[in-house]
Design a protein around this motif. Sequence first.
Motif, mmCIF file in Angstrom:
data_model
loop_
_atom_site.group_PDB
_atom_site.id
_atom_site.type_symbol
_atom_site.label_atom_id
_atom_site.label_comp_id
_atom_site.label_asym_id
_atom_site.label_seq_id
_atom_site.Cartn_x
_atom_site.Cartn_y
_atom_site.Cartn_z
ATOM 1 N N ASP A 94 22.312 24.407 -10.166
ATOM 2 C CA ASP A 94 22.928 24.879 -11.405
ATOM 3 C C ASP A 94 21.911 25.668 -12.224
ATOM 4 O O ASP A 94 22.238 26.719 -12.800
ATOM 5 C CB ASP A 94 23.437 23.695 -12.235
ATOM 6 C CG ASP A 94 24.590 22.959 -11.579
ATOM 7 O OD1 ASP A 94 25.424 23.623 -10.936
ATOM 8 O OD2 ASP A 94 24.646 21.719 -11.700
ATOM 9 N N VAL A 95 20.674 25.138 -12.287
ATOM 10 C CA VAL A 95 19.636 25.749 -13.116
ATOM 11 C C VAL A 95 18.322 25.764 -12.341
ATOM 12 O O VAL A 95 17.969 24.773 -11.696
ATOM 13 C CB VAL A 95 19.425 24.976 -14.434
ATOM 14 C CG1 VAL A 95 18.429 25.720 -15.332
ATOM 15 C CG2 VAL A 95 20.748 24.765 -15.170
ATOM 16 N N CYS A 96 17.619 26.881 -12.418
ATOM 17 C CA CYS A 96 16.243 26.948 -11.936
ATOM 18 C C CYS A 96 15.323 27.064 -13.148
ATOM 19 O O CYS A 96 15.549 27.895 -14.029
ATOM 20 C CB CYS A 96 16.027 28.133 -10.996
ATOM 21 S SG CYS A 96 14.345 28.197 -10.313
ATOM 22 N N VAL A 97 14.323 26.208 -13.200
ATOM 23 C CA VAL A 97 13.336 26.217 -14.273
ATOM 24 C C VAL A 97 12.019 26.710 -13.693
ATOM 25 O O VAL A 97 11.562 26.200 -12.665
ATOM 26 C CB VAL A 97 13.149 24.809 -14.875
ATOM 27 C CG1 VAL A 97 12.040 24.814 -15.920
ATOM 28 C CG2 VAL A 97 14.457 24.302 -15.483
ATOM 29 N N VAL B 259 16.292 22.831 -10.001
ATOM 30 C CA VAL B 259 15.084 23.088 -9.223
ATOM 31 C C VAL B 259 14.014 23.578 -10.185
ATOM 32 O O VAL B 259 14.279 24.469 -11.004
ATOM 33 C CB VAL B 259 15.320 24.135 -8.115
ATOM 34 C CG1 VAL B 259 13.999 24.565 -7.475
ATOM 35 C CG2 VAL B 259 16.259 23.587 -7.055
ATOM 36 N N LEU B 260 12.819 23.007 -10.105
ATOM 37 C CA LEU B 260 11.697 23.447 -10.935
ATOM 38 C C LEU B 260 10.613 24.031 -10.036
ATOM 39 O O LEU B 260 10.185 23.391 -9.062
ATOM 40 C CB LEU B 260 11.146 22.279 -11.755
ATOM 41 C CG LEU B 260 10.030 22.634 -12.750
ATOM 42 C CD1 LEU B 260 10.105 21.742 -13.992
ATOM 43 C CD2 LEU B 260 8.634 22.502 -12.130
ATOM 44 N N LEU B 261 10.149 25.222 -10.393
ATOM 45 C CA LEU B 261 9.092 25.910 -9.650
ATOM 46 C C LEU B 261 7.847 26.023 -10.524
ATOM 47 O O LEU B 261 7.902 26.567 -11.630
ATOM 48 C CB LEU B 261 9.548 27.311 -9.237
ATOM 49 C CG LEU B 261 10.806 27.385 -8.355
ATOM 50 C CD1 LEU B 261 11.199 28.844 -8.126
ATOM 51 C CD2 LEU B 261 10.592 26.676 -7.029
ATOM 52 N N THR C 61 7.352 22.325 -21.502
ATOM 53 C CA THR C 61 8.650 22.979 -21.706
ATOM 54 C C THR C 61 9.523 22.838 -20.476
ATOM 55 O O THR C 61 10.669 22.376 -20.547
ATOM 56 C CB THR C 61 8.459 24.473 -22.027
ATOM 57 O OG1 THR C 61 7.727 24.618 -23.236
ATOM 58 C CG2 THR C 61 9.799 25.174 -22.180
ATOM 59 N N GLY C 62 8.992 23.255 -19.330
ATOM 60 C CA GLY C 62 9.792 23.252 -18.114
ATOM 61 C C GLY C 62 10.183 21.867 -17.660
ATOM 62 O O GLY C 62 11.350 21.615 -17.311
ATOM 63 N N VAL C 63 9.228 20.948 -17.654
ATOM 64 C CA VAL C 63 9.508 19.589 -17.184
ATOM 65 C C VAL C 63 10.547 18.915 -18.068
ATOM 66 O O VAL C 63 11.485 18.270 -17.582
ATOM 67 C CB VAL C 63 8.203 18.772 -17.115
ATOM 68 C CG1 VAL C 63 8.501 17.290 -16.941
ATOM 69 C CG2 VAL C 63 7.325 19.267 -15.980
ATOM 70 N N TRP D 142 11.354 19.453 -28.245
ATOM 71 C CA TRP D 142 12.534 19.827 -29.031
ATOM 72 C C TRP D 142 13.205 21.076 -28.462
ATOM 73 O O TRP D 142 14.439 21.116 -28.329
ATOM 74 C CB TRP D 142 12.140 20.059 -30.486
ATOM 75 C CG TRP D 142 13.324 20.091 -31.409
ATOM 76 C CD1 TRP D 142 13.899 21.177 -31.981
ATOM 77 C CD2 TRP D 142 14.086 18.955 -31.831
ATOM 78 N NE1 TRP D 142 14.970 20.801 -32.756
ATOM 79 C CE2 TRP D 142 15.107 19.443 -32.669
ATOM 80 C CE3 TRP D 142 14.003 17.588 -31.580
ATOM 81 C CZ2 TRP D 142 16.045 18.608 -33.266
ATOM 82 C CZ3 TRP D 142 14.938 16.754 -32.174
ATOM 83 C CH2 TRP D 142 15.950 17.268 -33.000
ATOM 84 N N THR D 143 12.421 22.082 -28.125
ATOM 85 C CA THR D 143 13.033 23.301 -27.576
ATOM 86 C C THR D 143 13.683 23.013 -26.221
ATOM 87 O O THR D 143 14.720 23.594 -25.903
ATOM 88 C CB THR D 143 11.991 24.426 -27.432
ATOM 89 O OG1 THR D 143 10.922 24.016 -26.572
ATOM 90 C CG2 THR D 143 11.421 24.822 -28.785
ATOM 91 N N ALA D 144 13.103 22.111 -25.440
ATOM 92 C CA ALA D 144 13.731 21.738 -24.169
ATOM 93 C C ALA D 144 15.113 21.128 -24.408
ATOM 94 O O ALA D 144 16.074 21.423 -23.677
ATOM 95 C CB ALA D 144 12.837 20.749 -23.420
#
Length: 431
Positions: free
Chosen positions: A32-35, A57-59, A41-43, A378-380
Amino acid sequence: MSFNTQHAASYYAATARDAAPYPSLDGELTADVCVVGGGLTGVNTALELAERGLSVVLLEGRRIGWGASGRNGGQLIRGIGHDVSGFARYVGQDGVRYLKQAGIDSVALVAERIARYGIACDLRWGFCELANTPAQFAAFKDEQDDLAALGYRHATRLVGAGQLNEIVASDQYAGGLVDMGSGHLHPLDLVQGEARAAHGMGVRLFEQSPVLRIEHGPTVTLHTARGKVRASSLVLGCNAHLDELEPRLSGKVLPAGSYVVATEPLPEALARTLIPQNMALCDQKVGLDYYRLTADRRLLFGGACHYSGRDPKDIAAYMRPKVLKVFPQLANVRIDFQWGGMIGITANRFPQVGRLSQHPNVYYAQGYSGHGLNVTHWTAKLLAESIALGHSHGLDVFSAVPHLTFPGGKALRSPLLALGMLWYRLREALG
């Protein structure tokens, strides 16, 4: 600027509790989402999305927490990092109140996450802002009153210069504002613990997998050296390490070097004398000093933000005079760790959060300007709300603040800003 090898061995990397690696991407995946970006932020965006039931998926191009997320001073301090009152013309008074409250609630969000997932990261409460001048100390009263008006539930108190030895054994300051709702922690343990939590929620994490190219469209395709990811939405959480992957964003953030040292373990009596209540401390200078004690009683001391794009040849030699100006009693204490890293600076010192107008399924958060430990969380949350629910009031507020692209292009933006900061430092010295 890059991390020089001799600067890369941070105290945090040497003492992290669990740095088990994740695989690199090899093959094709859909989500659905790639980070993109394995920092705070990403985690946290990945974790927030997984908690809402989306596949993620996180890269990460290097290791989880390799950048500023795992190298910073570990100071968990309320606030967005800027006096947000000046943004009323963009967000209105209600928006200003929201931003002030977000600066408080973001600290609570970090604490909640640590508790929920049982993350061991040496969290300790207590922080003191230190005034370099009487005028700065006088301004702390307005800050304290503002917190009271917001209903701040944690204890605060003003400490005059005559009583400041209760907080710090230094004669450099005109007073302080104690805040028991802020504190300090081990940031690499935090982000790695959050990554483990995300993995446990089903997020597929990949390290050593830098994204080489993005294909935009209703489905976004990200290419790495040995694989690709197709996703309905993309989150860019690279901050100072975005480089030219997305030039429309990278030109709005200046990578600036910040440097930290950690001493040898101090005798318990000396550590208790230096910082009697084991608080995090930070002064008010343009090139601020921040410091605290670690769990094993080292003094961790940082600051000296550089905009020139060049690292000091010897960080310990560069930072030692700053340490000794505050604590001359440490003249014979050894420095065991020295490291540097890049933080993302914005022109208005306010974080950039939103989505690309040209590609509305591409979201981003960056430019925390040295205040990212709480604000990233917070932004996450806002990014995940917008992606999962289709709307986020908080994201609308943050994205209403305009951001300038640094002038001069990639080659000149660092030297131009370095000149500007030199002016502010000269004015501070003369003022």
